[in-house]
Design a protein around this motif. Structure first.
Motif, PDB file in Angstrom:
ATOM      1  N   GLU A   1       0.681  -1.142   0.056  1.00 33.17           N
ATOM      2  CA  GLU A   1       0.122  -0.031   0.042  1.00 33.17           C
ATOM      3  C   GLU A   1       0.907   1.251   0.050  1.00 33.17           C
ATOM      4  O   GLU A   1       0.562   2.214  -0.678  1.00 33.17           O
ATOM      5  CB  GLU A   1      -1.074  -0.094   1.221  1.00 33.17           C
TER       6      GLU A   1
ATOM      7  N   ARG B   1       0.728   3.544  -3.249  1.00 33.39           N
ATOM      8  CA  ARG B   1       0.369   5.347  -2.918  1.00 33.39           C
ATOM      9  C   ARG B   1       1.462   6.221  -3.501  1.00 33.39           C
ATOM     10  O   ARG B   1       0.921   7.017  -4.160  1.00 33.39           O
ATOM     11  CB  ARG B   1       0.104   5.605  -1.553  1.00 33.39           C
TER      12      ARG B   1
ATOM     13  N   ARG C   1      -9.466   7.356  -4.971  1.00 32.65           N
ATOM     14  CA  ARG C   1      -8.170   6.768  -4.004  1.00 32.65           C
ATOM     15  C   ARG C   1      -6.783   6.972  -4.981  1.00 32.65           C
ATOM     16  O   ARG C   1      -5.816   6.856  -4.578  1.00 32.65           O
ATOM     17  CB  ARG C   1      -8.515   5.611  -3.873  1.00 32.65           C
TER      18      ARG C   1
END
Ligand code: PLP
Length: 389
Positions: free
Chosen positions: A257, A261, A304
């Motif tokens: 993650e 990101r 997102r």
């Protein structure tokens, strides 16, 4: 050495080909249980069937994907073979419907294995430019009545974002199973199983492992029967990941993650920089409002992120001039950005689109960039160096 439990918090690399079975009685019990194709057997038998290190890595992926099960294989292509083949039934297979904007290796697999060797029939749903026409999809579904609908969330190299939820619900209305290759979006941007997809596959070679140092694939799903079929097929065809690669994949998954990101942020930054440059004719990045599927991307991912791939076309008055610009860009950004034919690595890498895709995308000035998770401050000067040359 005495056999004993070691007080380690990690699942070690079990390099056993076959596992020790205590007695003839437990052996026959293990082989009988094996026929029910459980994800995690009580007794391991043979590493091509199941391996504890592989199972541990599968569980790390299930946690990120939110799926009931995940099965690893030695490559993304192997998982595509498993996901499709379990729907092939001698003499009873209807047509399968594929989006045309899918990975070139998958397209080659469809033509050379599915069509030429297995004699199955397929249809392709093609976009109009860089946008999908969902009325056309509806008409094709009604006409073809496929057993399977197969698409990629974000296409390659034009980065067309599919209206995933709409496609799944349309396919379901026509009774089709839905397989989504979610390699480019990753579960961080969208989880197709939550919206009714039957199976999701990833080339774990890419973002899930994220360091360009292993080849792996994973299929995830919630349906037990599909899992059993997939385990059985994987076992007999031998599409199994090695315990060493599974161990590294699991370790690298811990930072997935964080990495992804940063990669999405780096892509957004580079896309903005490229768009502001007079040296670039167009930038294809779903996060830019100039991308035709920007609104779709926003809706699908809830903002997102927009992925970590950026495709751009260098300016030039003729195809020859564009090729010269492209070659100069590639030479100028080296060695900070290298030409490596993969994606999802830790470093930013690139590929010249025309040289790789040829006639499918004859774009002489086009470059597809896969953003790494290096510090964004390091990237901007390198991109500027490429544009100034
Ligand atoms: N799916 C997508 C979207 C890909 O980009 C790739 C490879 O580039 C694959 C599947 C195949 O994965 P692998 O190379 O791990 O077999």
């Amino acid at each position: 050495m005495k056999k004993r439990e070691i007080n380690s918090a990690r699942t070690p690399v079990y390099r056993d080909s076959g596992f020790e079975l205590p007695t003839a009685g437990t052996t026959s019990g293990a082989f009988v249980s094996e026929t029910s194709h459980e994800r995690e057997p009580d007794l391991y038998i043979y590493s091509r069937y199941r391996n504890p290190t592989v199972v541990a890595a599968e569980e790390a992926i299930m946690a990120v994907e939110g799926s009931e099960w995940a099965l690893l294989a030695q490559s993304g292509m192997a998982t595509i073979d498993i996901a499709l083949s379990i729907f092939q039934e001698a003499g009873r297979t209807n047509k399968w419907l594929f989006f045309s904007e899918i990975y070139g290796g998958t397209l080659s697999y469809i033509s050379s294995v599915i069509e030429r060797r297995r004699g199955l029939q397929v249809s392709f749903f093609r976009p109009s430019g860089t946008i999908y026409d969902y009325d056309l999809l509806e008409r094709m579904l009604a006409e073809v009545r496929p057993d399977i609908v197969y698409f990629e969330t974000i296409s390659n190299p034009l980065l067309i974002v599919a209206e995933g939820r709409r496609i799944i619900s349309m396919a379901k209305n026509y009774g089709a199973m839905v397989i989504v290759d979610n390699t480019f979006a990753t579960p961080l941007l969208w989880k197709p199983l939550d919206d009714g997809a039957d199976m999701v596959i990833h080339s774990a070679t890419k973002y899930l492992s994220g360091h360009g140092n292993l080849t792996a694939g994973v299929i995830c799903g919630n349906d037990r029967k599909l899992m059993q079929d997939a385990i059985e097929y994987r076992k007999f065809v031998g599409h199994m990941l090695s315990p060493d690669d599974a161990y590294r994949l699991q370790t690298q998954m811990a930072s997935f993650e964080l990495r992804f990101r940063q990669q999405c942020d780096n892509a957004a930054g580079v896309a903005a920089l490229l768009q502001a440059s007079g040296e670039v004719e167009r930038v294809l990045y779903p996060g830019l409002d100039t991308h035709e599927t920007h609104a779709t991307a926003l809706e699908l991912t809830g903002g997102r992120g927009y992925g970590a791939m950026v495709t751009f076309d260098l300016a030039g008055t003729t195809p020859k001039a564009k090729r010269v610009r492209r070659d100069r860009f590639i030479a100028a950004v080296w060695p900070d950005i290298r030409l490596i034919p993969t994606l999802g690595d830790n470093h930013t890498i690139l590929m010249p689109v025309e040289a790789v895709w040829g006639a499918k995308y004859p774009e002489p000035g086009m470059i597809r960039m896969s953003l790494g998770f290096e510090n964004s401050d390091l990237l901007a000067p390198v991109i500027r160096r490429g544009l100034e040359n």
